[in-house]
Scaffold this active site. Sequence first.
Site, PDB file in Angstrom:
ATOM      1  N   TRP A  40      10.021   2.594 -15.820  1.00 38.66           N
ATOM      2  CA  TRP A  40      10.522   2.343 -14.472  1.00 38.66           C
ATOM      3  C   TRP A  40      11.262   1.007 -14.528  1.00 38.66           C
ATOM      4  O   TRP A  40      10.636  -0.052 -14.664  1.00 38.66           O
ATOM      5  CB  TRP A  40       9.348   2.292 -13.492  1.00 38.66           C
ATOM      6  CG  TRP A  40       9.594   1.787 -12.094  1.00 38.66           C
ATOM      7  CD1 TRP A  40       8.923   0.767 -11.479  1.00 38.66           C
ATOM      8  CD2 TRP A  40      10.508   2.297 -11.102  1.00 38.66           C
ATOM      9  NE1 TRP A  40       9.359   0.610 -10.189  1.00 38.66           N
ATOM     10  CE2 TRP A  40      10.340   1.532  -9.935  1.00 38.66           C
ATOM     11  CE3 TRP A  40      11.465   3.320 -11.102  1.00 38.66           C
ATOM     12  CZ2 TRP A  40      11.080   1.744  -8.768  1.00 38.66           C
ATOM     13  CZ3 TRP A  40      12.203   3.546  -9.949  1.00 38.66           C
ATOM     14  CH2 TRP A  40      12.009   2.775  -8.810  1.00 38.66           C
ATOM     15  N   SER A  42      12.320  -1.445 -12.789  1.00 42.87           N
ATOM     16  CA  SER A  42      11.969  -1.885 -11.431  1.00 42.87           C
ATOM     17  C   SER A  42      12.820  -3.052 -10.944  1.00 42.87           C
ATOM     18  O   SER A  42      12.944  -4.070 -11.637  1.00 42.87           O
ATOM     19  CB  SER A  42      10.491  -2.301 -11.467  1.00 42.87           C
ATOM     20  OG  SER A  42      10.172  -3.159 -10.403  1.00 42.87           O
ATOM     21  N   GLY A  43      13.336  -2.925  -9.736  1.00 43.47           N
ATOM     22  CA  GLY A  43      14.072  -4.042  -9.127  1.00 43.47           C
ATOM     23  C   GLY A  43      13.142  -5.191  -8.769  1.00 43.47           C
ATOM     24  O   GLY A  43      13.516  -6.363  -8.880  1.00 43.47           O
ATOM     25  N   PHE A  44      11.942  -4.852  -8.352  1.00 47.93           N
ATOM     26  CA  PHE A  44      10.950  -5.885  -8.016  1.00 47.93           C
ATOM     27  C   PHE A  44      10.622  -6.715  -9.255  1.00 47.93           C
ATOM     28  O   PHE A  44      10.585  -7.950  -9.208  1.00 47.93           O
ATOM     29  CB  PHE A  44       9.691  -5.212  -7.462  1.00 47.93           C
ATOM     30  CG  PHE A  44       8.564  -6.162  -7.200  1.00 47.93           C
ATOM     31  CD1 PHE A  44       8.472  -6.860  -6.006  1.00 47.93           C
ATOM     32  CD2 PHE A  44       7.578  -6.369  -8.160  1.00 47.93           C
ATOM     33  CE1 PHE A  44       7.435  -7.756  -5.780  1.00 47.93           C
ATOM     34  CE2 PHE A  44       6.540  -7.253  -7.945  1.00 47.93           C
ATOM     35  CZ  PHE A  44       6.461  -7.949  -6.744  1.00 47.93           C
ATOM     36  N   ASP A  54      12.790  -9.928  -4.010  1.00 50.82           N
ATOM     37  CA  ASP A  54      13.401  -8.602  -4.179  1.00 50.82           C
ATOM     38  C   ASP A  54      14.091  -8.208  -2.872  1.00 50.82           C
ATOM     39  O   ASP A  54      13.640  -7.324  -2.136  1.00 50.82           O
ATOM     40  CB  ASP A  54      12.300  -7.595  -4.557  1.00 50.82           C
ATOM     41  CG  ASP A  54      12.838  -6.206  -4.853  1.00 50.82           C
ATOM     42  OD1 ASP A  54      14.059  -6.076  -5.094  1.00 50.82           O
ATOM     43  OD2 ASP A  54      12.032  -5.250  -4.831  1.00 50.82           O
ATOM     44  N   ASP A  81      15.816   1.950 -10.917  1.00 47.11           N
ATOM     45  CA  ASP A  81      15.647   1.635  -9.487  1.00 47.11           C
ATOM     46  C   ASP A  81      16.950   1.004  -9.013  1.00 47.11           C
ATOM     47  O   ASP A  81      17.179  -0.187  -9.234  1.00 47.11           O
ATOM     48  CB  ASP A  81      14.477   0.649  -9.370  1.00 47.11           C
ATOM     49  CG  ASP A  81      14.259   0.142  -7.973  1.00 47.11           C
ATOM     50  OD1 ASP A  81      14.860   0.695  -7.036  1.00 47.11           O
ATOM     51  OD2 ASP A  81      13.469  -0.807  -7.819  1.00 47.11           O
ATOM     52  N   ARG A 155      14.821   8.313  -2.240  1.00 44.23           N
ATOM     53  CA  ARG A 155      13.576   7.656  -1.817  1.00 44.23           C
ATOM     54  C   ARG A 155      13.628   7.391  -0.318  1.00 44.23           C
ATOM     55  O   ARG A 155      14.563   6.733   0.153  1.00 44.23           O
ATOM     56  CB  ARG A 155      13.437   6.355  -2.605  1.00 44.23           C
ATOM     57  CG  ARG A 155      12.459   5.339  -2.031  1.00 44.23           C
ATOM     58  CD  ARG A 155      12.288   4.209  -3.019  1.00 44.23           C
ATOM     59  NE  ARG A 155      11.643   3.051  -2.463  1.00 44.23           N
ATOM     60  CZ  ARG A 155      11.318   1.950  -3.153  1.00 44.23           C
ATOM     61  NH1 ARG A 155      11.585   1.902  -4.454  1.00 44.23           N
ATOM     62  NH2 ARG A 155      10.747   0.925  -2.584  1.00 44.23           N
ATOM     63  N   HIS A 186       7.400   6.443  -0.238  1.00 47.54           N
ATOM     64  CA  HIS A 186       6.669   5.207  -0.489  1.00 47.54           C
ATOM     65  C   HIS A 186       5.794   4.883   0.716  1.00 47.54           C
ATOM     66  O   HIS A 186       6.158   5.197   1.853  1.00 47.54           O
ATOM     67  CB  HIS A 186       7.673   4.079  -0.745  1.00 47.54           C
ATOM     68  CG  HIS A 186       7.129   2.944  -1.561  1.00 47.54           C
ATOM     69  ND1 HIS A 186       5.939   3.009  -2.255  1.00 47.54           N
ATOM     70  CD2 HIS A 186       7.626   1.690  -1.811  1.00 47.54           C
ATOM     71  CE1 HIS A 186       5.740   1.862  -2.880  1.00 47.54           C
ATOM     72  NE2 HIS A 186       6.739   1.043  -2.623  1.00 47.54           N
TER      73      HIS A 186
END
Length: 290
Positions: A40, A42-44, A54, A81, A155, A186
């Site tokens: 993943w 991930s942007g976070f 983020d 992401d 999403r 989510h």
Amino acid sequence: MGAGTTFRQVLDKNGLVEAMAAHSPLSAMLAAEAGFDAIWASGFELSALYGVPDVSIVSMTQHLDMTRAMAERSALPVVADIDTGFGNAINVLYAVEQYERAGVAAIVMEDKSFPKVTSLIAGGRQDMVRIEEFQGKIEAACAARVDKDLVIVARTEALIAGLGQDEALKRAHAYAAAGADMILVHSKQKTPDEIEAFVAAWDGAVPIALVPTAYPQMTVARVRDLGKIGLLIWGNHAIRASVGAMRKTFAQIRKDGGIHGVEGSIASVEDIFDLQGMGKVKEDEKKFLR
Ligand code: SPV
Ligand code: MG
């Protein structure tokens, strides 16, 4: 064979793709070593790596470059992401073209407005785009892919925004109708109830993706029992594990006034040499250096 095809084959074979978050090629390699099915991107995690929130501060280029590096260094399919798609449907056309060229298997795009605010923050501003606008962005993503096996995951943040299950289902159906291969829903509830109710009510043709960070009671076994789930994402455990390990190690070194006390609890230099591929460098030196 493209990465999207690999992702779809794993899904067909295992009935579920289990992805681990990563923020660097090294973390992606460790996720592969641990046996996860996918990465993943991930942007976070990448935002945290840069030490910034983020909230659409990390640019597409920064995320794309890191995602490409992860895809190059890990054999696993990478789920990118792409946040809100970095703008409107026109930006999505460009983003998907670039991410596909970078070798990703899937892109996940969320129905919040740009700039977004991270989902799990208490009281965060969670502005959504209109359903029709997001359908246009999904259609753009589908049109931009060259390999039709590139997985387009839509999403919805309807539950995160507090809009309730009916809105989440309405959006999920609209996104599937626009061509999404999978719907990520989510939730920031502390228990799986909200997500389990959504999954029970979901009668769409495409599988669901989950990121159960807020509700850690959701195990792989429980996801399999739920059915309908195609992608399970462990959302931010690479960066959180590394922050925990670095804090502990740095504090110990400060306390001891030296590095002698941490040797047993951190990776050896030899371990890092192995991860870097120094064994091959030695062989290649024998073969090629004259
Ligand atoms: C991410 O890991 O960047 C995600 C998951 O999008 S979350 O941070 O929970 O929104
Ligand atoms: Mg994200």
